[in-house]
Each structure stands twice: as C-alpha cells, then as structure tokens.
Write a protein that holds these residues in place. Structure first.
Motif, PDB file in Angstrom:
ATOM      1  N   PHE A   1       0.844  -1.278  -0.002  1.00 38.06           N
ATOM      2  CA  PHE A   1       0.134   0.002  -0.020  1.00 38.06           C
ATOM      3  C   PHE A   1       0.782   1.354  -0.019  1.00 38.06           C
ATOM      4  N   ALA A   2       1.501   1.280  -1.166  1.00 35.44           N
ATOM      5  CA  ALA A   2       2.502   2.667  -1.142  1.00 35.44           C
ATOM      6  C   ALA A   2       2.632   2.743  -2.755  1.00 35.44           C
ATOM      7  N   PRO A   3       2.918   4.052  -3.302  1.00 34.14           N
ATOM      8  CA  PRO A   3       3.365   5.184  -2.402  1.00 34.14           C
ATOM      9  C   PRO A   3       2.500   5.854  -1.960  1.00 34.14           C
ATOM     10  N   CYS A   4       2.453   6.746  -0.849  1.00 39.14           N
ATOM     11  CA  CYS A   4       1.414   7.689  -0.455  1.00 39.14           C
ATOM     12  C   CYS A   4       2.048   9.099  -1.379  1.00 39.14           C
ATOM     13  N   ILE A   5       0.807   9.553  -2.401  1.00 38.95           N
ATOM     14  CA  ILE A   5       1.316  10.702  -2.830  1.00 38.95           C
ATOM     15  C   ILE A   5       0.404  11.958  -2.659  1.00 38.95           C
ATOM     16  N   ALA A   6       0.023  11.866  -1.252  1.00 39.19           N
ATOM     17  CA  ALA A   6      -0.600  13.067  -0.675  1.00 39.19           C
ATOM     18  C   ALA A   6       0.188  14.455  -0.916  1.00 39.19           C
ATOM     19  N   VAL A   7      -0.431  15.352  -1.408  1.00 40.63           N
ATOM     20  CA  VAL A   7       0.164  16.716  -0.956  1.00 40.63           C
ATOM     21  C   VAL A   7      -0.267  17.464   0.195  1.00 40.63           C
ATOM     22  N   CYS A   8       0.655  17.490   1.262  1.00 39.33           N
ATOM     23  CA  CYS A   8       0.338  17.906   2.357  1.00 39.33           C
ATOM     24  C   CYS A   8       0.264  19.388   2.451  1.00 39.33           C
ATOM     25  N   ARG A   9      -0.924  19.891   2.592  1.00 41.16           N
ATOM     26  CA  ARG A   9      -0.901  21.419   2.555  1.00 41.16           C
ATOM     27  C   ARG A   9      -1.058  22.244   3.893  1.00 41.16           C
ATOM     28  N   ASP A  10      -0.966  21.314   5.079  1.00 37.87           N
ATOM     29  CA  ASP A  10      -1.003  21.947   6.298  1.00 37.87           C
ATOM     30  C   ASP A  10      -0.425  20.986   7.265  1.00 37.87           C
ATOM     31  N   PRO A  11       0.841  21.237   7.908  1.00 36.97           N
ATOM     32  CA  PRO A  11       1.595  20.578   8.723  1.00 36.97           C
ATOM     33  C   PRO A  11       1.002  19.941   9.989  1.00 36.97           C
ATOM     34  N   ARG A  12      -0.330  20.694  10.366  1.00 40.47           N
ATOM     35  CA  ARG A  12      -0.873  20.078  11.351  1.00 40.47           C
ATOM     36  C   ARG A  12      -1.726  18.564  11.179  1.00 40.47           C
ATOM     37  N   TRP A  13      -1.653  18.283   9.901  1.00 42.50           N
ATOM     38  CA  TRP A  13      -2.146  16.932   9.531  1.00 42.50           C
ATOM     39  C   TRP A  13      -1.223  15.737  10.061  1.00 42.50           C
ATOM     40  N   GLY A  14      -1.890  14.974  10.663  1.00 47.99           N
ATOM     41  CA  GLY A  14      -0.839  13.841  11.057  1.00 47.99           C
ATOM     42  C   GLY A  14      -0.401  12.716  10.461  1.00 47.99           C
ATOM     43  N   ARG A  15      -0.475  12.907   9.103  1.00 48.95           N
ATOM     44  CA  ARG A  15       0.031  12.105   7.936  1.00 48.95           C
ATOM     45  C   ARG A  15       1.137  12.926   7.196  1.00 48.95           C
ATOM     46  N   CYS A  16       1.617  14.292   7.636  1.00 52.88           N
ATOM     47  CA  CYS A  16       2.099  14.977   6.678  1.00 52.88           C
ATOM     48  C   CYS A  16       3.390  14.306   6.292  1.00 52.88           C
ATOM     49  N   TYR A  17       4.018  13.741   7.462  1.00 51.48           N
ATOM     50  CA  TYR A  17       5.291  12.903   6.936  1.00 51.48           C
ATOM     51  C   TYR A  17       5.311  11.684   5.550  1.00 51.48           C
ATOM     52  N   GLU A  18       4.134  11.510   5.502  1.00 49.85           N
ATOM     53  CA  GLU A  18       3.909  10.700   4.350  1.00 49.85           C
ATOM     54  C   GLU A  18       3.807  11.217   3.228  1.00 49.85           C
ATOM     55  N   SER A  19       3.899  12.579   3.198  1.00 51.35           N
ATOM     56  CA  SER A  19       3.802  13.211   2.091  1.00 51.35           C
ATOM     57  C   SER A  19       5.298  13.895   1.425  1.00 51.35           C
ATOM     58  N   TYR A  20       5.489  13.688   0.364  1.00 47.94           N
ATOM     59  CA  TYR A  20       6.842  13.978  -0.125  1.00 47.94           C
ATOM     60  C   TYR A  20       7.049  15.667   0.002  1.00 47.94           C
ATOM     61  N   SER A  21       5.699  16.381  -0.035  1.00 48.57           N
ATOM     62  CA  SER A  21       6.163  17.746  -0.281  1.00 48.57           C
ATOM     63  C   SER A  21       4.934  18.538  -0.220  1.00 48.57           C
ATOM     64  N   GLU A  22       4.702  19.748  -0.057  1.00 46.37           N
ATOM     65  CA  GLU A  22       3.667  20.508  -0.227  1.00 46.37           C
ATOM     66  C   GLU A  22       3.408  20.913  -1.579  1.00 46.37           C
ATOM     67  N   ASP A  23       4.589  20.666  -2.602  1.00 41.87           N
ATOM     68  CA  ASP A  23       4.523  21.050  -3.817  1.00 41.87           C
ATOM     69  C   ASP A  23       4.268  20.007  -4.719  1.00 41.87           C
ATOM     70  N   PRO A  24       3.032  20.176  -5.485  1.00 40.38           N
ATOM     71  CA  PRO A  24       2.649  18.920  -6.357  1.00 40.38           C
ATOM     72  C   PRO A  24       3.890  18.629  -7.304  1.00 40.38           C
ATOM     73  N   LYS A  25       4.735  19.393  -7.774  1.00 37.10           N
ATOM     74  CA  LYS A  25       5.744  19.023  -8.924  1.00 37.10           C
ATOM     75  C   LYS A  25       6.546  17.894  -8.110  1.00 37.10           C
ATOM     76  N   ILE A  26       6.903  18.239  -6.740  1.00 37.23           N
ATOM     77  CA  ILE A  26       7.941  17.093  -6.226  1.00 37.23           C
ATOM     78  C   ILE A  26       7.278  15.893  -6.094  1.00 37.23           C
ATOM     79  N   VAL A  27       5.848  16.052  -5.574  1.00 36.06           N
ATOM     80  CA  VAL A  27       5.098  14.867  -5.208  1.00 36.06           C
ATOM     81  C   VAL A  27       5.075  13.929  -6.638  1.00 36.06           C
TER      82      VAL A  27
END
Length: 631
Positions: free
Chosen positions: A170-196
């Motif tokens: 069940f990988a990869p997580c390709i979430a684009v975390c836009r708010d670090p208050r989210w508990g899964r932010c470390y599973e996101s490569y970046s806030e920038d969709p291009k990096i993800v």
C-alpha cells in the motif's frame, strides 16, 4: 468365447482412451495458459465464476481473521496486514512466508484455484517486519529532490517485501500535504505537487520499469522481485481544512486538479497497479462514495485499468457515525467504483450484504464484473497464477547490508541545514572529530523508535532501542569521532552540568514522539517535552548544534537565536549513521526544505506561492557545506 471376450476389452480400451482425452480436455483451461492473451484469460475465467466467487474476489480481510478454511469457504480474493499485524513478534521471513502460503493454499484449493493477493503497508521500507531496513519517511525523501534515489529505495523495498512472501504494498502515499497540522504530513513528499509528481518514480522501483510501448493506464509488475504498488489516498487527502485527518478538502475543480491530482496522472502513466481511495471528502462528498471522481474521472477519463481499493473500513465511514447503515455503505461504495473492499474483519456481513444487493438488482452485475475484471487483470499481470506460492530464495534480502547502505545514503541526502553560525561567526558545521570532550543530549539522541517515527513495527511506532535492528544517532556519533574524543551522553542535563563540563561543543537531538494518522493531528506543533528546556540548558552554556527529529516543521522560532546550528533530520529511520556522516563532514549538506517552515502556527496553512508568504525558512531553503578532506 475367445472372440467374444475381445470385443469388451476393445470397448474398454476405447472407453479408457475417451476418458483420458476427456480428462486432458478438462485440464486445459484457457485462463491457466500463460501463452493466451491477457484479456482472453480474464474473459475465460470471468465466464466460469459464480456470483459467490466474484464477490469473494472483491473482499480483502485482515490476517487475524484469515485461515486456510476461510479462504477456501468464502473464495477470499485478498488478505492484508494492518499496521503492526504480524504472524508472531519478531517473526522471521520464513514465518511470514509460511503464513502467506497457508492462506494461499486455501485459495488454490477452491474450484477455480484463483490465487489471493496479500497486501501490507510498506511505507518507508518493509516497516512492519523485524530487522527490515527502515528508510526515511517520505518528507525526508522530498528533501533529497532525487527521484532516482527514491526509485532505488522502491526496488530495495520490493525485495524486502518479497523476502517475506508478500507481493503487494500500500505505497506510495502521493498526498500533497498543505498543512503540517495533519498527522500524515510525514507521509507526503512535499507541499509542492511537482515534487510529489517527480517522486512517483518509486513506482517503477517497486513494480519494475514499464516495457517500451506499453499501453498507458494498464497495470504492470515485472516479476517475482517486484511488487504491485498502490497510489494513495485518492484524492485530496492532504488538503483538508486545518489539516484534520479524514476531513473535508474545500477547493474548486481547478485546485483539485492543480494540487492534488498530478501525482495520479503520473502514477497511471507509470503503470501503477492499484489506487486506494481516501477517507476524506471533497467539498462535503465522501471520496468513498464519489462516483464522479472514482469512476468518471479516474477510470473513464484517466483510463486507469488497475483496481481501486478502499481504505481500512473505508466504506463503513461513508456514514457518520461509521457503520450506522452498512447496506447503504456497500451500495454507495461499490456503485462509486470501488473494486476491492478492505473490510477487514466482519467479512461475512460485507459478502452477504453485497450478494443481496446484486441478487435484488440494486447493484448491476456489470459493476461486479468490472471490479473482478480489474482484480484479475492485476493478478494475471503480476504472474500470481503461474507463481502463487512464495519461496525462501530472497530471505537474505531482508535488512541486507546493501539496503542499509542505501538507507544511510538517503538519510545523508535528506538532512536540511537551516542555520550554521551567526553572520560573521565561523560556521559550526562540519564538527571536528577530534576534541577533548563533547556532549550529546536530548530525548531523541539514543532512541531508535523516535528516530523511525510512526508506521514502524507498530502502527503508531514505538519508543526505545529494542524494537528492531538499527543505529541510533548517539551510536553513530560514537562510531564517527576520533577514538580519543570523550563522548558524554546526558538526556536532559541542567545548566550547571553543561557549564562545568568543559565541553568543546554539544549535539542536542530533540523532536516529536512517534504517531500515525489521526493520533498525529496537532494544533500546536511543538517539540516534545523536555526538548525545549534541553535546548535552553545546553545551548545557553556551550556551542551547540540542534538536530530536529520530526515529521514536519515544528515551532522553533523562540529558540533560533540560542541555537548555533540547526539541522532538520525529519524521521530518518534505522540508519542513524547517515546523520553523523554529514554532521562531521564526511559528506556535505545538500537537502532542501520540501515544506515551508512557519514562524507560528497562527500562520497556517502557509504554502509557497501564498500571497502573504512570510516563513521562518522558505520552501526550498537549505544551506550547503562541502565535505571535509581528511588525511
């Protein structure tokens, strides 16, 4: 009499011949013939399947409720390990293989012998398994800006997962975390969709490189050293209001397509086998019930040809409270286009409910056939019909030295240097290996569990050093400094101890405690106690470098002035030696922030390109150092 006797014998011979040719004719099943074209095999098998067998394929159950008998009786299509779900504590690769093969033998003993597919969360290496290599979490990999490195990590992870007999992650997580208050932010490569998008290169690492001229959108797995991948969580999981897990992402179509969708376009082009749906909602509509996005867009517009899987109890959570109206949940989820349901425990309720709805024409058979066709496509493509049972040929890949070296390299490349001395001051880093006496302090300096973060051995992660094999940052420092350098470790020293210690310099390692998913949602984003007092006590008295172990930016603005050097180390995993490699200058700092580092939580959400962008450290920031040439 003799003549008479010949005829029956002759007749018996003919009968025997007929029987034998009948047997051989019955034995030839098109779907079992790897020389047949893929669609011929799928159509042949689908035409032979009963409704019971079809619905079994759509059912994924947890290993704790699976057995040979259950697989056989209910024609179960898939089994999973949830976070921390293992056959035995500290289980060996062989123990895993025996368990997976036992379930598989149950599936193979059914009328049609359709193999099951076993799935597991391998989100930073094979993270449920004792002695596996634990790589940095995705946020750290985003700091490397290196898709080729991430592809190599995918290939290594695939080998370790296959070492335990498992063919699906069940990988990869390709979430684009836009708010670090989210508990899964470390599973996101970046806030920038291009990096993800760039980091979806992990998919050909996991699954193998697509052959030239492959049809876009068709799933692909190269062979027994590769695994089926799963891009997740479709779609908008990283965009929820205030970063609340599983909540509502409020954005227009342009925002959804521009920020949260790009990783899916790239995943599908790279042949990803499966897509997992998000618990979250888009503008108030639960993704698990969103037919426009799951069927209309993902399947029809993007022409994704693999299967769509729910999250854990994902259809239950269509209603609030969860499971309040399960028959509605089944209807909404399956009608939306979910092909395989991660039930994971009350599977008879799901099977009975779905069977009733098909028999009563609430859900059309065409929807069931679409789901089963997709599941079979993945199973045929990856060679499960030819090689359903795992062997022990790859067990030496688990936690191999080569993979640990790769993880150590990833740690080095992920470190971001945020501060290195004040203006005209001489930079503190790289640190000298030769010094009379140095201090190492902080709650995270000698804690492998903290260093690995959530999704390590247990779902929520662990504290301490006996969870698995690895190197703590303290051990790494001791391994690296000159043998004559005295290393004093005190977790939380008082100021007097530091002042009277005559230390040449100090390394303070502090950060967040492990968490996963909703347990990690945080409105204050602070360093765990007593981290900030350790910083104050140590850095007020001696030259100090502070290494921050966290899944996201945390509040550091009040302490920046007192810290001589600051390193964001994210959640580096088992290979802490990579941190010391760079602190002492064997390698230079090269990492760049994959996320904006805010000044105060009141600024959140704060992402690069926002109109009032006033961060502590901007997205893309990262000081560099040159490696030290030593004789």
């Amino acid at each position: 009499m003799k003549k008479m006797a010949r005829a029956p014998i002759f007749m018996v011979g003919i009968l025997v011949l007929c029987c034998f040719s009948g047997v051989t004719r019955a034995e030839y099943l098109k779907y079992k013939d790897p020389k047949q074209p893929l669609n011929t095999r799928i159509n042949d098998l689908l035409s032979r399947m009963s409704l019971e067998e079809k619905i079994g394929q759509m059912t994924q159950i947890e290993r704790s409720v699976a057995s040979f008998e259950v697989m056989k009786k209910y024609y179960i299509g898939s089994v999973l390990s949830g976070g921390g779900s293992v056959p035995a504590p500290q289980a060996s690769a062989e123990t895993w293989i025996d368990m997976v093969n036992d379930f598989q033998n149950g599936s193979l003993s059914t009328r049609l012998g359709i193999p099951m597919i076993y799935g597991i969360d391998a989100v930073h290496g094979h993270n449920n398994v004792y002695r596996a290599t634990i790589f940095p979490h995705n946020v750290g990999l985003g700091a490397t800006r290196d898709p080729a490195l991430v592809k190599r990590i995918g290939a290594a992870t695939a080998l370790e997962v296959r070492a335990t007999g498992i063919p699906y992650v069940f990988a990869p997580c390709i979430a684009v975390c836009r708010d670090p208050r989210w508990g899964r932010c470390y599973e996101s490569y970046s806030e920038d969709p291009k990096i993800v998008q760039a980091m979806t290169e992990i998919i050909p690492g996991l699954q193998g490189d697509l052959p030239a001229g492959s049809r876009k959108g068709v799933p692909y797995v190269a062979g027994k050293k590769n695994v089926a991948a799963c891009s997740k969580h479709y779609v908008g999981d990283g965009g929820t209001t205030n970063g609340v897990n599983e909540n509502n992402t409020v954005t227009d179509w342009h925002g959804l397509l521009g920020i949260h969708m790009p990783g899916y376009y790239t995943s599908i082009i790279k042949g990803v086998s499966t897509v997992m749906v998000s618990y979250s909602s888009w503008n108030g509509v639960k993704m698990h019930a969103n037919g426009n996005l799951v069927t209309g867009f993902l399947k029809n517009k993007l022409r994704f040809r693999g299967f769509v899987i729910s999250d854990w109890e994902g259809i239950d959570r269509i209603t609030s409270p969860p499971h309040a109206n399960y028959s509605y949940s089944i209807q909404a989820g399956i009608s939306a286009g979910i092909d395989m349901v991660m039930v994971p425990s009350n599977f008879t309720e799901f099977i009975d409910g779905l069977t009733f709805q098909v028999k009563n024409k609430i859900i059309p058979m065409s929807r069931i056939d679409d789901a089963v066709r997709r599941i079979l496509r993945v199973k045929f493509t990856m060679g499960l019909f030819e090689d359903p049972l795992a062997d022990t040929s790859l067990v030496n890949q688990l936690g191999s030295q080569e993979h640990r070296e790769l993880a150590r390299e990833a740690v080095r490349r992920s470190l971001v240097l945020l501060k290195n001395g004040e203006g005209a001051d001489a930079p503190l880093l790289p640190l000298p290996k030769k010094a009379p006496k140095i201090l190492v302090a902080g709650s995270h300096a000698d804690n492998l569990g903290y260093q690995c973060g959530g999704w390590t051995i247990q779902w929520q992660g662990l504290s301490g050093n006996n969870l698995t094999s690895g190197t703590t940052i303290l051990s790494a420092i001791k391994n690296t400094v000159d043998p004559k350098t005295k290393v004093v470790y005190e977790e939380n020293p008082d100021t007097d101890t530091v002042k009277s210690g005559k230390f040449s310099y100090a390394i303070v390692v502090v950060g967040e405690h492990p968490y996963a998913e909703t347990f990690g949602d945080s409105s204050n984003l602070t360093i765990a106690d007593p981290g900030t007092s350790t910083i104050g006590n140590v850095c007020g008295a001696v030259k100090c470098v502070v290494v921050i172990i966290s899944g996201r930016p945390v509040v550091i603005q009040p302490y920046v002035a007192v810290m001589d050097a600051i390193v964001a180390a994210w959640l580096p995993g088992t290979e802490g030696q990579g941190v010391a490699d760079v602190l002492f200058g064997d390698y230079g700092f090269t990492g760049k922030l994959p996320r904006t580092w805010f000044k105060t939580v009141d600024q959140l959400p704060l992402n690069v390109g926002d109109p009032h962008y006033d961060p502590l450290f901007p997205f893309g920031f990262g000081l560099t150092t040159a490696p030290v040439k030593r004789n």
